[in-house]
Write a protein that holds these residues in place. Sequence first.
Motif, PDB file in Angstrom:
ATOM      1  N   UNK A  68       0.844  -1.194   0.000  1.00  0.00           N
ATOM      2  CA  UNK A  68       0.000   0.000   0.000  1.00  0.00           C
ATOM      3  C   UNK A  68       0.885   1.252   0.000  1.00  0.00           C
ATOM      4  N   UNK A  69       1.942   1.208   0.797  1.00  0.00           N
ATOM      5  CA  UNK A  69       2.851   2.359   0.841  1.00  0.00           C
ATOM      6  C   UNK A  69       3.478   2.621  -0.523  1.00  0.00           C
ATOM      7  N   UNK A  70       3.847   1.541  -1.201  1.00  0.00           N
ATOM      8  CA  UNK A  70       4.393   1.696  -2.550  1.00  0.00           C
ATOM      9  C   UNK A  70       3.371   2.342  -3.481  1.00  0.00           C
ATOM     10  N   UNK A  71       2.138   1.891  -3.351  1.00  0.00           N
ATOM     11  CA  UNK A  71       1.079   2.442  -4.196  1.00  0.00           C
ATOM     12  C   UNK A  71       0.903   3.943  -3.943  1.00  0.00           C
ATOM     13  N   UNK A  72       0.931   4.322  -2.673  1.00  0.00           N
ATOM     14  CA  UNK A  72       0.804   5.743  -2.332  1.00  0.00           C
ATOM     15  C   UNK A  72       1.977   6.539  -2.917  1.00  0.00           C
ATOM     16  N   UNK A  73       3.168   5.974  -2.778  1.00  0.00           N
ATOM     17  CA  UNK A  73       4.358   6.651  -3.322  1.00  0.00           C
ATOM     18  C   UNK A  73       4.241   6.811  -4.828  1.00  0.00           C
ATOM     19  N   UNK A  74       3.808   5.760  -5.489  1.00  0.00           N
ATOM     20  CA  UNK A  74       3.649   5.835  -6.940  1.00  0.00           C
ATOM     21  C   UNK A  74       2.625   6.893  -7.320  1.00  0.00           C
ATOM     22  N   UNK A  75       1.482   6.855  -6.640  1.00  0.00           N
ATOM     23  CA  UNK A  75       0.426   7.807  -6.942  1.00  0.00           C
ATOM     24  C   UNK A  75       0.866   9.251  -6.735  1.00  0.00           C
ATOM     25  N   UNK A 129      -2.928   4.987   6.118  1.00  0.00           N
ATOM     26  CA  UNK A 129      -2.718   4.698   4.705  1.00  0.00           C
ATOM     27  C   UNK A 129      -3.924   5.067   3.855  1.00  0.00           C
ATOM     28  N   UNK A 130      -5.100   4.921   4.433  1.00  0.00           N
ATOM     29  CA  UNK A 130      -6.294   5.211   3.650  1.00  0.00           C
ATOM     30  C   UNK A 130      -6.463   6.705   3.410  1.00  0.00           C
ATOM     31  N   UNK A 131      -6.046   7.507   4.369  1.00  0.00           N
ATOM     32  CA  UNK A 131      -6.177   8.955   4.186  1.00  0.00           C
ATOM     33  C   UNK A 131      -5.408   9.464   2.969  1.00  0.00           C
ATOM     34  N   UNK A 132      -4.118   9.181   2.853  1.00  0.00           N
ATOM     35  CA  UNK A 132      -3.426   9.658   1.641  1.00  0.00           C
ATOM     36  C   UNK A 132      -3.927   9.001   0.366  1.00  0.00           C
TER      37      UNK A 132
END
Lengths: 194, 194
Positions: A68-75, A129-132
């Motif tokens: 999930x963290x990777x996904x946030x970073x990518x986004x 994680x859901x907030x970002x």
Amino acid sequence: MNEPARGRETRARIQAVAVELFTEQGYEKTSLREIAERLDVTKAALYYYFKSKEDIVASLVEDYFAQIDDLIAWGTSQPATPQTRAEILRRYVAIMAEGHRAFRMLHQNQAAVHSMAGPKGRRELFKERLTPLIELLVEPGATLADRLRPAMALGGMSFGWMFFADQVPDRGELCAALLDIACELADADRGDRP
Amino acid sequence: MNEPARGRETRARIQAVAVELFTEQGYEKTSLREIAERLDVTKAALYYYFKSKEDIVASLVEDYFAQIDDLIAWGTSQPATPQTRAEILRRYVAIMAEGHRAFRMLHQNQAAVHSMAGPKGRRELFKERLTPLIELLVEPGATLADRLRPAMALGGMSFGWMFFADQVPDRGELCAALLDIACELADADRGDRP
DNA sequence: GTCTATATAACGATAGAC
DNA sequence: GTCTATCGTTATATAGAC
């Protein structure tokens, strides 16, 4: 039985049994004795691979949250376009589906996971994680009302997956269908001026 | 301290503290000692009002599930119109919002609740109610794909409520907004023929 | 109704032999 | 790496005085 390969395999078997039992009976109601018994070893043997009971569930959770963290970073690194937002939703279902055993276990035991971040680490592992993630799904400067649709899209996908994954013939189709509806839901965030 | 009114009040205070601690720390991590301490009584006193720890959470869960069961019964007795379906969603958010402490506790501790129905009663307390609820939200003879939208509507509302209820100035508005989106989502189940 | 005191049981975790 | 044995703790629950 001394080769490192064997050790890794045993470690993985412990994790697999743990996920199964934690999901079935809950984290707290599952004792290390039960896990050991199902593997035909003793409790003490588990402590060669994991330093505590929490450490077992932590090893499971870690991998999921890292994705999930990777996904946030990518986004965050992408332009804030509708295409990017759709891709975020697509990757989110993929993570959910790929790690669906851990995903289910995690949501079934969110009380345990929540109280695990405990001292030194801060809590709110999910919200953190859901907030970002939601933030990435709205236009910059969006109101709280604007966040409702993407939030419901994410929550709806999670629920839909957990509810139907075990009664559907083709999980890939389920993913696609959920994603489709979620995109439609999250993207309908214009034209709400009367 | 002998009047029955006083007894009911104490019972309610125990329930209130229990909900709070179960939500905060989880059901299993909360001991009866903690609950008793916060009420300035001893553990033993709790056993005058509840025959076991499970009995406390059961008393909480009971009321919530009874409301859902009533909603299902009402929905079953009504004609299967779009208006009825909208009203079912409306009543569902109302139950969620009215009993929001119990609702949150329940979802945070679903592992504990799940393993509580345990012997003699069957499990799946949640699925048992969500399945007929979803059924009421689709046309008779609907396919599994048709059930996705109402399911996501319900799941999305639950998630949206739990996520935003504590950071919103007006919960009534939140309910209305969630319901609005959920209705739109659940009702878009026509015209999906290409 | 609430207390003190205790029974009973299980758990997570460790020490040390092999 | 896996075992036996056990430690230390804490929990739920009960018995019986007040």
